[in-house]
Design a protein around this motif. Structure first.
Motif, PDB file in Angstrom:
ATOM      1  N   ARG A   1      -5.353   6.638  -3.129  1.00  0.00           N
ATOM      2  CA  ARG A   1      -4.388   5.758  -2.465  1.00  0.00           C
ATOM      3  C   ARG A   1      -4.468   4.404  -3.170  1.00  0.00           C
ATOM      4  O   ARG A   1      -5.542   3.829  -3.306  1.00  0.00           O
ATOM      5  CB  ARG A   1      -4.735   5.602  -0.995  1.00  0.00           C
ATOM      6  CG  ARG A   1      -3.743   4.754  -0.246  1.00  0.00           C
ATOM      7  CD  ARG A   1      -4.076   4.755   1.222  1.00  0.00           C
ATOM      8  NE  ARG A   1      -3.057   3.990   1.917  1.00  0.00           N
ATOM      9  CZ  ARG A   1      -2.972   3.905   3.211  1.00  0.00           C
ATOM     10  NH1 ARG A   1      -3.838   4.524   3.971  1.00  0.00           N
ATOM     11  NH2 ARG A   1      -2.034   3.189   3.771  1.00  0.00           N
TER      12      ARG A   1
ATOM     13  N   GLY B   1      -3.133   0.330  -3.594  1.00  0.00           N
ATOM     14  CA  GLY B   1      -2.578  -0.765  -2.814  1.00  0.00           C
ATOM     15  C   GLY B   1      -2.985  -2.114  -3.372  1.00  0.00           C
ATOM     16  O   GLY B   1      -3.884  -2.227  -4.205  1.00  0.00           O
TER      17      GLY B   1
ATOM     18  N   CYS C   1      -8.109   0.542  -4.651  1.00  0.00           N
ATOM     19  CA  CYS C   1      -7.810   1.969  -4.683  1.00  0.00           C
ATOM     20  C   CYS C   1      -8.871   2.713  -3.878  1.00  0.00           C
ATOM     21  O   CYS C   1     -10.035   2.322  -3.859  1.00  0.00           O
ATOM     22  CB  CYS C   1      -7.837   2.471  -6.127  1.00  0.00           C
ATOM     23  SG  CYS C   1      -6.807   1.502  -7.243  1.00  0.00           S
TER      24      CYS C   1
ATOM     25  N   PRO D   1      -3.802  -5.401  -1.289  1.00  0.00           N
ATOM     26  CA  PRO D   1      -3.905  -6.186  -0.067  1.00  0.00           C
ATOM     27  C   PRO D   1      -4.147  -7.675  -0.342  1.00  0.00           C
ATOM     28  O   PRO D   1      -4.325  -8.453   0.589  1.00  0.00           O
ATOM     29  CB  PRO D   1      -5.119  -5.566   0.627  1.00  0.00           C
ATOM     30  CG  PRO D   1      -5.991  -5.141  -0.506  1.00  0.00           C
ATOM     31  CD  PRO D   1      -5.026  -4.663  -1.575  1.00  0.00           C
TER      32      PRO D   1
ATOM     33  N   THR E   1       0.865  -1.187   0.000  1.00  0.00           N
ATOM     34  CA  THR E   1       0.000   0.000   0.000  1.00  0.00           C
ATOM     35  C   THR E   1       0.894   1.226   0.000  1.00  0.00           C
ATOM     36  O   THR E   1       1.917   1.252   0.671  1.00  0.00           O
ATOM     37  CB  THR E   1      -0.904   0.040   1.247  1.00  0.00           C
ATOM     38  OG1 THR E   1      -1.698  -1.139   1.275  1.00  0.00           O
ATOM     39  CG2 THR E   1      -1.826   1.235   1.221  1.00  0.00           C
TER      40      THR E   1
END
Length: 79
Positions: A50, A52, A26, A54, A5
């Motif tokens: 942002r 990432g 996102c 995960p 992230t």
């Protein structure tokens, strides 16, 4: 890579993210968007985003920025 992230950013450029394989999670202005292989996400300049991954599988993607990416225009947060 899986588990990755990056910090939130409010860039001074538009960004098109095209996922080639895997998927990204996102956040755009607080809204979570999952982007999978063959899909894309367009984020207009001035919006907070942002990126990432995960998930357990790697993600491969292209990020295309207009104007071109520059650290001083990325608007990255410290956290």
């Amino acid at each position: 890579p899986p588990g990755w992230t990056e910090p939130a950013q409010t860039p001074a450029f538009d960004e098109l993210t095209v996922v080639l394989s895997g998927r990204l999670l996102c956040e755009v202005d607080g809204e979570r968007v999952e982007v999978g292989a063959g899909e894309s996400l367009w984020v207009r300049r001035g919006h907070t985003v942002r990126y990432g991954n995960p998930f357990s599988a790697p993600a491969h993607y292209l990020a295309i920025c207009w104007p071109a990416f520059a650290v001083e225009r990325a608007g990255r947060s410290e956290v």
